[in-house]
Structure formats: C-alpha cells, structure tokens
Scaffold this active site. Structure first.
Site, short mmCIF file in Angstrom:
data_model
loop_
_atom_site.label_atom_id
_atom_site.label_comp_id
_atom_site.label_asym_id
_atom_site.label_seq_id
_atom_site.Cartn_x
_atom_site.Cartn_y
_atom_site.Cartn_z
CG HIS A 16 67.85 39.28 68.04
ND1 HIS A 16 66.99 38.51 67.30
CD2 HIS A 16 67.10 40.31 68.51
CE1 HIS A 16 65.78 39.03 67.33
NE2 HIS A 16 65.82 40.13 68.07
CE LYS A 40 57.10 41.07 68.06
NZ LYS A 40 58.58 40.95 68.02
NE ARG A 90 64.67 47.22 64.48
CZ ARG A 90 63.58 46.53 64.24
NH1 ARG A 90 63.55 45.70 63.23
NH2 ARG A 90 62.51 46.67 64.98
CB SER A 127 62.07 38.73 64.80
OG SER A 127 63.24 38.58 65.54
#
Length: 141
Positions: A16, A40, A90, A127
């Site tokens: 990040h 989440k 990614r 994360s």
C-alpha cells in the site's frame, strides 16, 4: 488533479505504501481513504487504520487521509470532486476483481480508474496474509 486511493488498509502494508508513494508522484493531491469492506471482518478499528495511514503518508505533502464507511465509492468521489481512482494490482486475479468496479464507478460517477502494478518485490504481500501471519505469531493466551 485529485486522485483517490481507497482500500480497507487492514492493516496498511508495504505494498500500500509503495502504491501511495507512486500515486503521490503522479497527481497534485491524493486522498487515501479507509473504506469498509462488508465482505471482510476488520482486525483494526477505522481510527487505528487512519492513524497508521497518517504515519505512512507523513512525508508526502500532497497526501491527505480520510475515511468513508457508509455508501459507495462513487458517492464519495462525487462529493469530494475526485475524478480518478488509483488501485494497486498484484496480478491477473486482482485486475479481474477490480475491472467490474472500475466500470461501475465510471458509469455511476464518470470516475476513471488508474491501475498501478505492484512492485515485484512486494507483490506477494496482502493485508489478509499479514493479518493471518500476525495471528500465527501470537503466543497462546
């Protein structure tokens, strides 16, 4: 031009921070914004995530930190006068996940999405992985 870098940032990772530094070099102002992802379960409270982002962005004079915990990203962009969303990716799975949201944000608010590819040295970090590893490193209570 103002850009928005949204995410759950739960927790803030080196990936990040890399995307934020790179976005800060491209735009006049970058608003990094803690969003709530209802899919989440958050490990850190929004206030703690904001504090960690402020620390991560302390040396970036054109970065501000905010949160938006209720409503659509497109609503936030309209209200804040933001025309560009920055997303770090990614690889292929991230891009496939982000594309429908990018299209919807464009349709709803005319917002363009810019994808910044992850630094290969950091592309394995997420994360979720950081949180999982942190839980494994804890001693039993």
């Amino acid at each position: 031009m103002r850009a928005l870098f949204p995410g759950s940032f739960d927790p803030v990772t080196q990936g990040h921070q890399d995307v934020l530094r790179r976005a800060a070099g491209l735009f006049d102002e970058v608003v990094v914004c803690v969003m709530v992802n209802s899919n989440k379960t958050a490990r850190f409270a929004v206030r703690e995530r904001l504090d960690r982002l402020r620390t991560a962005a302390a040396e970036l004079s054109n970065v501000t930190v905010d949160s938006h915990v209720d409503g659509l990203l497109a609503d936030y962009c309209r209200r804040a006068g933001i025309d560009v969303v920055v997303r770090g990716v990614r690889g292929g799975p991230d891009l496939a996940y982000e594309m429908p949201m990018a299209r919807m944000n464009h349709q709803l608010a005319g917002v363009e999405t810019i994808f910044i590819p992850a630094d290969p040295a950091l592309a394995h970090i997420s994360s979720t992985l950081v949180t999982t590893m942190g839980q494994q490193d804890r001693a039993p209570e």
